[in-house]
Design an enzyme around this catalytic site. Structure first.
Site, PDB file in Angstrom:
ATOM      1  N   ARG A 237      37.814  48.455  89.830  1.00  0.00           N
ATOM      2  CA  ARG A 237      38.424  47.162  90.127  1.00  0.00           C
ATOM      3  C   ARG A 237      39.257  46.744  88.923  1.00  0.00           C
ATOM      4  NH1 ARG A 237      37.720  48.089  94.636  1.00  0.00           N
ATOM      5  NH2 ARG A 237      36.536  46.964  96.226  1.00  0.00           N
ATOM      6  N   GLU A 266      46.223  42.174  91.209  1.00  0.00           N
ATOM      7  CA  GLU A 266      46.871  42.983  92.241  1.00  0.00           C
ATOM      8  C   GLU A 266      47.076  42.238  93.557  1.00  0.00           C
ATOM      9  OE1 GLU A 266      43.921  46.200  92.541  1.00  0.00           O
ATOM     10  OE2 GLU A 266      43.508  45.504  94.581  1.00  0.00           O
ATOM     11  N   HIS A 298      46.258  50.661  94.797  1.00  0.00           N
ATOM     12  CA  HIS A 298      44.933  50.637  95.441  1.00  0.00           C
ATOM     13  C   HIS A 298      44.891  51.582  96.647  1.00  0.00           C
ATOM     14  CE1 HIS A 298      41.175  47.928  95.528  1.00  0.00           C
ATOM     15  NE2 HIS A 298      40.893  49.066  96.127  1.00  0.00           N
TER      16      HIS A 298
HETATM   17  P1  NAI Z   1      27.906  52.782  93.876  1.00  0.00           P
HETATM   18  O1  NAI Z   1      27.214  51.514  94.152  1.00  0.00           O
HETATM   19  O2  NAI Z   1      27.472  54.024  94.572  1.00  0.00           O
HETATM   20  O3  NAI Z   1      27.890  53.095  92.308  1.00  0.00           O
HETATM   21  C1  NAI Z   1      28.097  52.122  91.329  1.00  0.00           C
HETATM   22  C2  NAI Z   1      27.302  52.547  90.101  1.00  0.00           C
HETATM   23  O4  NAI Z   1      27.606  51.625  89.058  1.00  0.00           O
HETATM   24  C3  NAI Z   1      25.776  52.507  90.322  1.00  0.00           C
HETATM   25  O5  NAI Z   1      25.202  53.731  89.917  1.00  0.00           O
HETATM   26  C4  NAI Z   1      25.324  51.339  89.459  1.00  0.00           C
HETATM   27  O6  NAI Z   1      24.034  51.536  88.907  1.00  0.00           O
HETATM   28  C5  NAI Z   1      26.386  51.348  88.377  1.00  0.00           C
HETATM   29  N1  NAI Z   1      26.480  50.097  87.642  1.00  0.00           N
HETATM   30  C6  NAI Z   1      26.228  48.837  88.071  1.00  0.00           C
HETATM   31  N2  NAI Z   1      26.414  47.967  87.079  1.00  0.00           N
HETATM   32  C7  NAI Z   1      26.799  48.694  85.998  1.00  0.00           C
HETATM   33  C8  NAI Z   1      27.121  48.361  84.664  1.00  0.00           C
HETATM   34  N3  NAI Z   1      27.085  47.096  84.237  1.00  0.00           N
HETATM   35  N4  NAI Z   1      27.476  49.360  83.828  1.00  0.00           N
HETATM   36  C9  NAI Z   1      27.488  50.638  84.248  1.00  0.00           C
HETATM   37  N5  NAI Z   1      27.179  51.020  85.504  1.00  0.00           N
HETATM   38  C10 NAI Z   1      26.844  50.056  86.358  1.00  0.00           C
HETATM   39  O7  NAI Z   1      29.458  52.491  94.172  1.00  0.00           O
HETATM   40  P2  NAI Z   1      30.623  53.529  94.468  1.00  0.00           P
HETATM   41  O8  NAI Z   1      30.729  53.760  95.929  1.00  0.00           O
HETATM   42  O9  NAI Z   1      30.486  54.701  93.563  1.00  0.00           O
HETATM   43  O10 NAI Z   1      31.891  52.656  94.062  1.00  0.00           O
HETATM   44  C11 NAI Z   1      32.122  52.233  92.736  1.00  0.00           C
HETATM   45  C12 NAI Z   1      33.225  51.184  92.707  1.00  0.00           C
HETATM   46  O11 NAI Z   1      34.450  51.789  93.078  1.00  0.00           O
HETATM   47  C13 NAI Z   1      33.046  50.049  93.732  1.00  0.00           C
HETATM   48  O12 NAI Z   1      32.236  49.010  93.223  1.00  0.00           O
HETATM   49  C14 NAI Z   1      34.458  49.582  93.972  1.00  0.00           C
HETATM   50  O13 NAI Z   1      34.736  48.528  93.073  1.00  0.00           O
HETATM   51  C15 NAI Z   1      35.308  50.793  93.609  1.00  0.00           C
HETATM   52  N6  NAI Z   1      36.031  51.350  94.755  1.00  0.00           N
HETATM   53  C16 NAI Z   1      37.379  51.494  94.665  1.00  0.00           C
HETATM   54  C17 NAI Z   1      38.112  52.020  95.715  1.00  0.00           C
HETATM   55  C18 NAI Z   1      39.606  52.242  95.644  1.00  0.00           C
HETATM   56  O14 NAI Z   1      40.245  52.514  96.672  1.00  0.00           O
HETATM   57  N7  NAI Z   1      40.233  52.151  94.473  1.00  0.00           N
HETATM   58  C19 NAI Z   1      37.437  52.390  96.972  1.00  0.00           C
HETATM   59  C20 NAI Z   1      35.994  52.261  96.936  1.00  0.00           C
HETATM   60  C21 NAI Z   1      35.332  51.732  95.867  1.00  0.00           C
END
Ligand code: NAI
Length: 348
Positions: A237, A266, A298
């Protein structure tokens, strides 16, 4: 039973196409709006059974009030992240469901594409050869093999990325609030504290959610802990990075390159065509001007497989709500993430 009416905000032709295909199994009545959700457009929801939002539709407290007044009780996010939702304002008034997983491959592969393009400067080479300029000076990259990648956030997307980078023969450092030791052992990943990751990594890729804790995680101070040649990749993000600090660091050559699929501000620009207009966001304009910055709008999630999965899960979430079933993909203020403490499978 009458058809349930769903109002989509910020809907693009590709959203419409994928949702219409998925709707063959549900037969909801769709209305697609090009506009974002705002205080002005929220009233349009009157008479609908649900609204469907994307990443740049901001559901604020005042908008939550308008939706509730207009008898909306469920908001379906057609995305994974939910930092655009005031969950406190929605709590026990609006059910909020999301698509927790659609294609981690799409995002991880796009992060890799940004890395490879920036490293080998293919975004520059493309324009050279189109101009019949077949020189290669200035386009030198480095072998990924043997370099160190730092992955922040090792959930679904971070894990796919680490598997890809493992295949490249990179050394992988990782940071997560909840490390997955078994995964780390399998792929030779070493969990370290952030300072070590910053100091050692040649490439740093962000895959944690945007929270109060991770807001501006990458800032003046943390950039100064990194190698001056570091490549920063952000497909998470925009607000994970203090963009102004990144601009300063790029200008002062304290950051080697940046691949950005997301940007702090954005919502004013991404997904729209400003090619004949003046961009009045100076930070965005400056970022785009750097030869070592590759900015995409994005689009990391944007694959056929992801769109199909997003549509299918969103409509299933809505059908579960209308059928009075548990909502496994609900998010709420109390739990923050996919709600696990729900009574009878629902937040309220
Ligand atoms: P997920 O929930 O599977 O993984 C997120 C990880 O971040 C978890 O392992 C969690 O423990 C960790 N985490 C939480 N707080 C943290 C912190 N303070 N410091 C370090 N790690 C921390 O989510 P996923 O599916 O891997 O997605 C990650 C992010 O990617 C989403 O939150 C979203 O913002 C972004 N995203 C972007 C997209 C795009 O098109 N650019 C599409 C989908 C997701």
């Amino acid at each position: 039973m009458s058809q349930k009416k769903i109002l989509f905000y910020d809907a693009k032709p590709y959203d419409q196409a994928s949702f219409e295909v998925a709707n063959a199994a549900y037969r909801f009545d769709f209305k697609f709006l090009r506009s974002h959700l705002t205080e002005d457009t929220a009233v349009i929801a009157k008479g609908y059974d649900a609204i469907c939002l994307f990443v740049n539709d901001h559901l604020t407290a005042s908008i939550a009030d308008i939706l509730v007044e207009n008898t909306i009780s469920i908001v379906a996010l057609r995305c994974a992240g939910y930092n655009n939702i005031d969950l406190h304002a929605a709590y026990k008034r609006l059910h909020v469901v999301r698509v927790p997983s659609y294609s981690p491959y799409a995002v991880a592969e796009h992060a890799t594409a940004l890395m490879l393009a920036l490293n080998r400067k293919t975004h520059k080479a493309y324009y050279r050869t189109r101009d019949n300029n077949f020189t290669i000076n200035g386009l030198m990259g480095f072998d990924m093999r043997g370099k160190t990648a730092g992955v922040i956030g090792t959930g679904q997307i971070g894990k796919v990325l680490m598997q890809i980078l493992h295949g490249f023969g990179m050394t992988i450092l990782a940071y997560d609030k909840f490390p997955d030791r078994a995964f780390a052992e399998q792929y030779g990943v070493r969990y370290v504290e952030l300072d070590e990751l910053y100091a050692e990594s040649d490439i740093i890729s962000l895959h944690c959610p945007l929270t109060k804790e991770t807001y501006h995680l990458i800032n003046e101070q943390t950039i100064n802990k990194m190698k001056p040649t570091v490549m920063l990749i952000n497909t998470g993000r925009g607000q994970l990075i203090d963009s102004k600090a990144l601009v300063d660091a790029l200008r002062d050559k304290r950051v080697g390159a940046a691949g950005l699929d997301v940007y702090e501000e954005e919502s004013d620009y991404f997904f729209e065509d400003f090619s004949t207009e003046i961009v009045d966001d100076d930070v965005l304009a400056r970022l785009i001007s750097f030869p070592n910055v590759l900015l995409t709008s994005h689009q990391a999630y944007f694959t056929q497989e992801a769109l199909s999965q997003i549509a299918t899960t969103t409509l299933r979430n809505l059908q579960e709500y209308f059928d009075g079933k548990p909502l496994p993909n609900e998010i709420c203020y109390q739990c923050g993430d996919t709600c696990r403490k729900k009574t009878e499978g629902r937040c309220f």
